[in-house]
Enzyme design. Structure first.
Site, PDB file in Angstrom:
ATOM      1  N   GLU A   1      -3.039  -3.055  -2.645  1.00 35.10           N
ATOM      2  CA  GLU A   1      -4.175  -2.490  -1.914  1.00 35.10           C
ATOM      3  C   GLU A   1      -4.510  -1.085  -2.392  1.00 35.10           C
ATOM      4  OE1 GLU A   1      -5.367  -1.354   2.714  1.00 35.10           O
ATOM      5  OE2 GLU A   1      -3.370  -2.116   2.228  1.00 35.10           O
TER       6      GLU A   1
ATOM      7  N   HIS B   1     -11.471   1.555   2.856  1.00 36.34           N
ATOM      8  CA  HIS B   1     -10.837   2.220   1.723  1.00 36.34           C
ATOM      9  C   HIS B   1     -11.768   2.500   0.561  1.00 36.34           C
ATOM     10  CE1 HIS B   1      -6.333   1.379   2.700  1.00 36.34           C
ATOM     11  NE2 HIS B   1      -7.001   1.853   3.733  1.00 36.34           N
TER      12      HIS B   1
ATOM     13  N   LYS C   1      -6.955   2.576  -2.205  1.00 37.84           N
ATOM     14  CA  LYS C   1      -7.529   3.459  -1.198  1.00 37.84           C
ATOM     15  C   LYS C   1      -8.321   4.545  -1.912  1.00 37.84           C
ATOM     16  CE  LYS C   1      -6.472   5.630   3.227  1.00 37.84           C
ATOM     17  NZ  LYS C   1      -5.484   5.688   4.318  1.00 37.84           N
TER      18      LYS C   1
ATOM     19  N   TRP D   1       0.856  -1.182   0.000  1.00 38.24           N
ATOM     20  CA  TRP D   1       0.000   0.000   0.000  1.00 38.24           C
ATOM     21  C   TRP D   1       0.887   1.225   0.000  1.00 38.24           C
ATOM     22  CZ3 TRP D   1      -0.120   4.016   3.575  1.00 38.24           C
ATOM     23  CH2 TRP D   1      -1.068   5.013   3.304  1.00 38.24           C
TER      24      TRP D   1
ATOM     25  N   ASP E   1      -9.683  -3.417   1.743  1.00 41.75           N
ATOM     26  CA  ASP E   1      -9.711  -2.865   3.097  1.00 41.75           C
ATOM     27  C   ASP E   1     -11.095  -2.272   3.348  1.00 41.75           C
ATOM     28  OD1 ASP E   1      -9.509  -0.715   5.182  1.00 41.75           O
ATOM     29  OD2 ASP E   1      -7.430  -1.400   5.268  1.00 41.75           O
TER      30      ASP E   1
ATOM     31  N   HIS F   1      -8.433  -6.668   4.716  1.00 42.44           N
ATOM     32  CA  HIS F   1      -8.099  -5.877   5.890  1.00 42.44           C
ATOM     33  C   HIS F   1      -9.420  -5.506   6.550  1.00 42.44           C
ATOM     34  CE1 HIS F   1      -3.728  -4.369   5.037  1.00 42.44           C
ATOM     35  NE2 HIS F   1      -3.813  -5.675   5.216  1.00 42.44           N
TER      36      HIS F   1
ATOM     37  N   ASP G   1     -11.686   6.639   6.687  1.00 43.73           N
ATOM     38  CA  ASP G   1     -10.853   5.464   6.947  1.00 43.73           C
ATOM     39  C   ASP G   1     -10.122   5.637   8.273  1.00 43.73           C
ATOM     40  OD1 ASP G   1      -9.445   3.083   6.611  1.00 43.73           O
ATOM     41  OD2 ASP G   1      -7.805   4.110   5.602  1.00 43.73           O
TER      42      ASP G   1
ATOM     43  N   ASP H   1     -10.105   3.451  10.908  1.00 43.97           N
ATOM     44  CA  ASP H   1      -9.558   2.217  11.472  1.00 43.97           C
ATOM     45  C   ASP H   1      -9.918   2.020  12.935  1.00 43.97           C
ATOM     46  OD1 ASP H   1      -8.259   1.198   9.144  1.00 43.97           O
ATOM     47  OD2 ASP H   1      -6.723   2.726   9.366  1.00 43.97           O
TER      48      ASP H   1
ATOM     49  N   ASP I   1      -6.937  -4.530  10.510  1.00 37.79           N
ATOM     50  CA  ASP I   1      -6.245  -3.253  10.327  1.00 37.79           C
ATOM     51  C   ASP I   1      -6.992  -2.169  11.089  1.00 37.79           C
ATOM     52  OD1 ASP I   1      -4.722  -1.136   9.546  1.00 37.79           O
ATOM     53  OD2 ASP I   1      -5.358  -1.143   7.452  1.00 37.79           O
TER      54      ASP I   1
END
Length: 419
Positions: free
Chosen positions: A226, A262, A228, A185, A259, A286, A294, A296, A326
């Site tokens: 990955e 993302h 985003k 990423w 993810d 993820h 994002d 997390d 993640d």
């Protein structure tokens, strides 16, 4: 085993048997599905290359809960504490900045020897290791570009870092007997209006091909890429978009990383799994929890986590989907965050395994959508908790909130002494 647990377990077995589900088979299958815990929850993504450095690349860890890991020994001790309270198979996902060395090591010069303590630790605890190059929080990523950088020398630095990371990853797999999934990423993008969106993506394409030009044993190493949607400082343009990486993973047959944070807030990755699996050999997930962006947050046992687990189980994707977590929350006990998130992922997998999928699929084929909805809703109130408690019992792990007592004791005895 308590009489109360035995009674609940026997009743649960009977209830699920009436729906055609073998709970023992479900638990055996759950023991085949490892969840890869992420090292960066333990120290707020600081790493050990330059622990005093600041986060860049659209990454933020908020909060200042006391007791974060200050070195690799403390981080491993914290991980051991968390893993002791999570049932079933686990892996650990490392970033390149979690190397250990007595002298500074440039990122384009990392080697397996800088991670030998991690491998020794993983062998002791029967864990697999996954890996990531760290293309952020570095002077040569300060302007927001790495593998797509217009400067040839800077771009080559990041290419060489990713190449070195692949060799570390392959060494993990060779040493531990299980392939390491290495995810790339990058934070590359622009904050405001962008005139040339094509050239950076062309440079990224060529750079990735260069990174992956060395053939590595797939029994030791798996490449993943990955996307985003945006990041802080890259709100208007992200070089590695979903379309870019979907095209790259499809054409190069690498794994694709999805993810949960993302994508656009109205998108969910559970719906993307079945589409992507038609074109790529493997997926890396993820699992995270975005809150408005994002951010997390710690994974909950919510609808989307359950939907992700259900997609994996319903389509028998155990050997093609790699589950990683993640999230990083510095506002709460970091060890508790690991435990809550990982246990929730495993609970979601168990609930999916306890679903009468064949019957539901047949009702769908027959056009019995009424029956499909009714069964899906009735399934929610079946006694899956009793099955979870038995699973925890068999792995010598607290089934309910008793695990929090262990964490509080560790916090008092260990974390409180860190300054």
């Amino acid at each position: 085993m308590t009489t109360q647990l035995e009674q609940a377990w026997e009743l649960a077995k009977q209830r699920y048997a009436a729906t055609g589900v073998d709970v023992e088979a479900a638990l055996r299958q759950l023991d085949r599905v490892p969840v890869s815990m992420h090292c960066w929850q333990g120290d707020d993504v600081a790493g050990f290359e330059n622990p005093q450095g600041s986060l860049t690349g659209g990454i933020q860890a908020t909060g200042n809960y006391p007791g974060k890991a200050r070195n690799a020994a403390e981080l491993r001790a914290d991980l051991e504490q968390a893993m002791s309270l999570i049932p079933g198979p686990k892996r650990l996902n490392l970033h390149a900045i979690y190397l250990e060395s007595d002298a500074p090591v440039a990122r384009n010069d990392i080697k397996p020897e800088h991670f030998k303590n991690w491998v020794s630790w993983a062998k002791t605890h029967g864990l697999g290791l996954d890996f990531n190059p760290s293309c952020f929080s570095h002077p040569l990523s300060a302007d927001g570009f790495t593998l797509s950088h217009a400067n040839d020398e800077i771009r080559q630095f990041w290419i060489d870092h990713c190449k070195a990371s692949r060799r570390v990853s392959a060494w993990f797999g060779e040493q531990l007997g299980t392939p390491s999934v290495m995810n790339i990423w990058i934070p590359d993008g622009m904050k405001d209006l962008t005139v040339d969106r094509f050239a950076p993506r062309k440079r990224l394409l060529d750079a990735l091909d260069d990174v992956m030009s060395e053939k590595l044993n797939p029994a030791h190493h798996i490449d993943a890429v990955e996307s985003k949607l945006f990041g802080i400082g890259a709100e208007s343009y992200t070089v590695g978009s979903n379309e870019f990486y979907m095209g790259y993973a499809t054409s190069r047959q690498t794994a694709l990383c999805l993810d949960a944070g993302h994508f656009h807030p109205t998108e969910v990755i559970s719906d993307k799994i079945s589409a992507a699996m038609l074109f790529v050999p493997r997926l890396l997930l993820h699992v995270s929890r975005p809150v408005r962006w994002d951010s997390d947050h710690v994974v909950l046992l919510d609808d989307e986590t359950q939907a992700i687990a259900s997609e994996i189980i319903r389509h028998d994707l155990f050997d093609r989907v790699h589950i990683g977590l993640d999230f990083f929350d510095a506002s709460i006990n970091r060890i508790a965050a690991w435990i809550i998130g990982t246990r929730n992922m495993k609970k979601a997998l168990l609930r999916a395994l306890l679903e009468p999928t064949d019957e539901l699929r047949q009702r769908e084929r027959d056009g019995d959508y009424t029956g499909r909805l009714a069964l899906l809703e009735e399934q929610k109130s079946l006694p899956w908790q009793a099955v979870w408690e038995m699973y925890c019992q068999r792995h010598d792990v607290p089934a309910g909130r008793q695990w929090l007592d262990n964490v509080r004791a560790y916090e008092k005895d260990v974390l409180a002494n860190r300054k």
